[in-house]
Design a protein around this motif. Sequence first.
Motif, PDB file in Angstrom:
ATOM      1  N   THR A 215      15.773  19.955  10.188  1.00 43.99           N
ATOM      2  CA  THR A 215      14.555  19.831  10.994  1.00 43.99           C
ATOM      3  C   THR A 215      13.325  19.738  10.102  1.00 43.99           C
ATOM      4  O   THR A 215      12.436  18.900  10.320  1.00 43.99           O
ATOM      5  N   ASP A 216      13.273  20.594   9.080  1.00 40.04           N
ATOM      6  CA  ASP A 216      12.120  20.576   8.172  1.00 40.04           C
ATOM      7  C   ASP A 216      12.046  19.260   7.401  1.00 40.04           C
ATOM      8  O   ASP A 216      10.955  18.745   7.137  1.00 40.04           O
ATOM      9  N   ILE A 217      13.196  18.706   7.015  1.00 37.60           N
ATOM     10  CA  ILE A 217      13.192  17.425   6.307  1.00 37.60           C
ATOM     11  C   ILE A 217      12.681  16.311   7.219  1.00 37.60           C
ATOM     12  O   ILE A 217      11.976  15.401   6.779  1.00 37.60           O
ATOM     13  N   SER A 218      12.992  16.387   8.486  1.00 42.51           N
ATOM     14  CA  SER A 218      12.579  15.322   9.413  1.00 42.51           C
ATOM     15  C   SER A 218      11.066  15.248   9.570  1.00 42.51           C
ATOM     16  O   SER A 218      10.541  14.222  10.020  1.00 42.51           O
ATOM     17  N   VAL A 219      10.352  16.315   9.210  1.00 43.00           N
ATOM     18  CA  VAL A 219       8.881  16.297   9.311  1.00 43.00           C
ATOM     19  C   VAL A 219       8.239  16.447   7.933  1.00 43.00           C
ATOM     20  O   VAL A 219       7.036  16.704   7.835  1.00 43.00           O
ATOM     21  N   ALA A 220       9.035  16.299   6.860  1.00 41.11           N
ATOM     22  CA  ALA A 220       8.493  16.444   5.499  1.00 41.11           C
ATOM     23  C   ALA A 220       7.762  15.176   5.074  1.00 41.11           C
ATOM     24  O   ALA A 220       7.962  14.102   5.640  1.00 41.11           O
ATOM     25  N   ASP A 221       6.913  15.328   4.059  1.00 38.29           N
ATOM     26  CA  ASP A 221       6.296  14.175   3.422  1.00 38.29           C
ATOM     27  C   ASP A 221       7.264  13.634   2.380  1.00 38.29           C
ATOM     28  O   ASP A 221       7.882  14.398   1.638  1.00 38.29           O
ATOM     29  N   HIS A 222       7.395  12.320   2.324  1.00 39.98           N
ATOM     30  CA  HIS A 222       8.270  11.683   1.345  1.00 39.98           C
ATOM     31  C   HIS A 222       7.421  10.947   0.326  1.00 39.98           C
ATOM     32  O   HIS A 222       6.289  10.546   0.604  1.00 39.98           O
ATOM     33  N   ARG A 223       7.975  10.767  -0.874  1.00 32.04           N
ATOM     34  CA  ARG A 223       7.202  10.125  -1.934  1.00 32.04           C
ATOM     35  C   ARG A 223       7.004   8.641  -1.683  1.00 32.04           C
ATOM     36  O   ARG A 223       6.214   7.985  -2.358  1.00 32.04           O
TER      37      ARG A 223
ATOM     38  N   GLU B 296      12.958  10.083  12.580  1.00 31.32           N
ATOM     39  CA  GLU B 296      13.173  10.359  14.002  1.00 31.32           C
ATOM     40  C   GLU B 296      14.661  10.414  14.336  1.00 31.32           C
ATOM     41  O   GLU B 296      15.107  11.242  15.140  1.00 31.32           O
ATOM     42  N   GLU B 297      15.453   9.541  13.689  1.00 32.87           N
ATOM     43  CA  GLU B 297      16.894   9.549  13.923  1.00 32.87           C
ATOM     44  C   GLU B 297      17.513  10.861  13.464  1.00 32.87           C
ATOM     45  O   GLU B 297      18.412  11.416  14.117  1.00 32.87           O
TER      46      GLU B 297
ATOM     47  N   VAL C 276      19.749  16.260  15.024  1.00 32.85           N
ATOM     48  CA  VAL C 276      19.661  17.723  14.992  1.00 32.85           C
ATOM     49  C   VAL C 276      19.600  18.269  16.421  1.00 32.85           C
ATOM     50  O   VAL C 276      20.316  19.220  16.781  1.00 32.85           O
ATOM     51  N   ARG C 277      18.774  17.687  17.240  1.00 31.96           N
ATOM     52  CA  ARG C 277      18.616  18.170  18.618  1.00 31.96           C
ATOM     53  C   ARG C 277      19.921  18.022  19.397  1.00 31.96           C
ATOM     54  O   ARG C 277      20.329  18.940  20.135  1.00 31.96           O
ATOM     55  N   ALA C 278      20.609  16.874  19.219  1.00 27.06           N
ATOM     56  CA  ALA C 278      21.866  16.658  19.929  1.00 27.06           C
ATOM     57  C   ALA C 278      22.949  17.623  19.432  1.00 27.06           C
ATOM     58  O   ALA C 278      23.743  18.148  20.229  1.00 27.06           O
ATOM     59  N   THR C 279      23.004  17.880  18.129  1.00 31.04           N
ATOM     60  CA  THR C 279      24.020  18.780  17.570  1.00 31.04           C
ATOM     61  C   THR C 279      23.771  20.212  18.014  1.00 31.04           C
ATOM     62  O   THR C 279      24.723  20.968  18.269  1.00 31.04           O
ATOM     63  N   ALA C 280      22.517  20.594  18.113  1.00 31.68           N
ATOM     64  CA  ALA C 280      22.183  21.969  18.508  1.00 31.68           C
ATOM     65  C   ALA C 280      22.581  22.256  19.950  1.00 31.68           C
ATOM     66  O   ALA C 280      22.679  23.427  20.340  1.00 31.68           O
TER      67      ALA C 280
ATOM     68  N   GLU D  73      14.165  27.341  19.152  1.00 41.17           N
ATOM     69  CA  GLU D  73      13.530  27.566  17.843  1.00 41.17           C
ATOM     70  C   GLU D  73      13.350  26.253  17.076  1.00 41.17           C
ATOM     71  O   GLU D  73      12.289  25.994  16.489  1.00 41.17           O
ATOM     72  N   LEU D  74      14.383  25.411  17.096  1.00 41.30           N
ATOM     73  CA  LEU D  74      14.304  24.147  16.367  1.00 41.30           C
ATOM     74  C   LEU D  74      13.235  23.233  16.967  1.00 41.30           C
ATOM     75  O   LEU D  74      12.526  22.534  16.239  1.00 41.30           O
ATOM     76  N   GLY D  75      13.131  23.218  18.302  1.00 35.70           N
ATOM     77  CA  GLY D  75      12.107  22.404  18.938  1.00 35.70           C
ATOM     78  C   GLY D  75      10.711  22.845  18.536  1.00 35.70           C
ATOM     79  O   GLY D  75       9.842  22.022  18.224  1.00 35.70           O
ATOM     80  N   GLU D  76      10.475  24.162  18.533  1.00 36.58           N
ATOM     81  CA  GLU D  76       9.166  24.670  18.117  1.00 36.58           C
ATOM     82  C   GLU D  76       8.920  24.387  16.637  1.00 36.58           C
ATOM     83  O   GLU D  76       7.797  24.034  16.240  1.00 36.58           O
ATOM     84  N   ARG D  77       9.962  24.529  15.832  1.00 35.14           N
ATOM     85  CA  ARG D  77       9.838  24.260  14.390  1.00 35.14           C
ATOM     86  C   ARG D  77       9.465  22.799  14.155  1.00 35.14           C
ATOM     87  O   ARG D  77       8.620  22.488  13.305  1.00 35.14           O
ATOM     88  N   HIS D  78      10.081  21.894  14.914  1.00 39.68           N
ATOM     89  CA  HIS D  78       9.789  20.468  14.765  1.00 39.68           C
ATOM     90  C   HIS D  78       8.360  20.158  15.185  1.00 39.68           C
ATOM     91  O   HIS D  78       7.638  19.419  14.500  1.00 39.68           O
ATOM     92  N   ASP D  79       7.902  20.738  16.300  1.00 39.74           N
ATOM     93  CA  ASP D  79       6.540  20.474  16.774  1.00 39.74           C
ATOM     94  C   ASP D  79       5.505  20.985  15.774  1.00 39.74           C
ATOM     95  O   ASP D  79       4.514  20.303  15.476  1.00 39.74           O
TER      96      ASP D  79
END
Length: 456
Positions: free
Chosen positions: A111-119, A128-129, A134-138, A148-154
């Motif tokens: 989840t954290d990687i999905s909203v991280a900054d990339h070089r 987004e994929e 992550v959401r489907a697996t959870a 928790e994951l939804g709040e973490r992503h937002d």
Amino acid sequence: MQAHDLYHYDEHLSDLDSRRTWTDVHGELPAADPYGGPRLTPAEITTLCGLLAELPPPGSSEAVRALVEAARGEEPDPALPAPLSWRDGLGMLHDPPGGTGEAAAMLRYATDISVADHREPPAPGADEELWDWVRATAERLWRPLRRELGERHDLGLAERERRRRARAGRPAHGPGRPAQAMPQGPSVLLEAWAHGWEDVYDWRVSVLAGPSHPGRLTPVGSGVRVTRAGLPEALRDSLAEAFRRCDTHEAPAALEVAVAPELFGLPVDTWTVTGRVPLGVQRPVVLRYPAGSGGHAAGSPPPDPEAAHRRADRWSRVQTGPLLDERADCAHGRPRSPSPAWLDGLADNTVPVHCRAADQEPTLGSLHAVREAGYGVAVTRRPPADPGESCAPFHRGLREELTEAGHGAPLPVRLQALRARSHGADPDAYWSDGTALVWDDPARALPEDEPLQGDL
């Protein structure tokens, strides 16, 4: 490793045949978590590794470890990490301490990687994929984790947007790392010494720590009495090891070649260490005057303060720009030897340009004179195979490069890009074949302990 993960991911998703894949076989093995919590299935691990492999590599190992520690619930480790990829971080989440479920830790990390900054920007929709997966697996896990994951992503999306607004109009890596500048961390130092009139050389490969640890040098390998033709093979393993120690996620380390001016014609940029891509295409390669040249050797009196001040001024002005080019060893194609007075009178933001063989007059004398006059940045080249070929295209192309660069910092990387274009048979870069940059950075002090011939 990215290709490896993408291969297994593609095999797992493929419906072309019914053969069992690596993932299918591992799915038949027990998957119980010794700590009592659920684990991701082999199919989920394969999919997660494939999704991570579709993202750009992380900007630093520190960024990976920070996300791992946040997912594991541990205190930060102050030690410097080894080079880490997104996949390495996933491997650090097996059997987390304190009863934290392994699947939960991995999904928090993803989840954290999905909203991280990339070089660099990821492929459209890749982050987004990852979040959608992550959401489907959870959904097969417990409801509090999904919340928790939804709040973490937002929260992560909001924080990423705040960082992007704060960086608007700034260089991608902040003021300490200008775009297209030569890497300022450790570099690989190659030194070579000729044996008088014999066509054999002593050499040494080291890691130069750089401005953060001035003067720190770590030897990697050395050798004696190697022929010129045998140098690439003799140096291959030592260079490969030195590059392994220095390369980072953000950029390959530079290669600094410290040799006497008569050896500036060594085609180091054309050598290969791994594969078939020349060193000069893979990384910045620059020439250095060896320590002790210019009248200051180990144990000798300190250099003239006025000369040191002049060198500092000229280096600073070249880094500020704009850049001026001046033909140092020819006048309209005819050889010439510049006088010290003429060199002293050039503007401090001048880059002297040499178009003839470095080991012959007038260029050899000019290179020494340029060094004495305090110019830390100069350009030279290996002459073309046809001695009758005009040097005008070389000077014309170089003038355009210097003008577009604007100041000194981008020159090592711009020259690397030129080599890549030439290696790729770009017809507009033909003039740059054999071009080399003298880059005598005062912040990157060289060792003063030049060995005796044959005494490495």
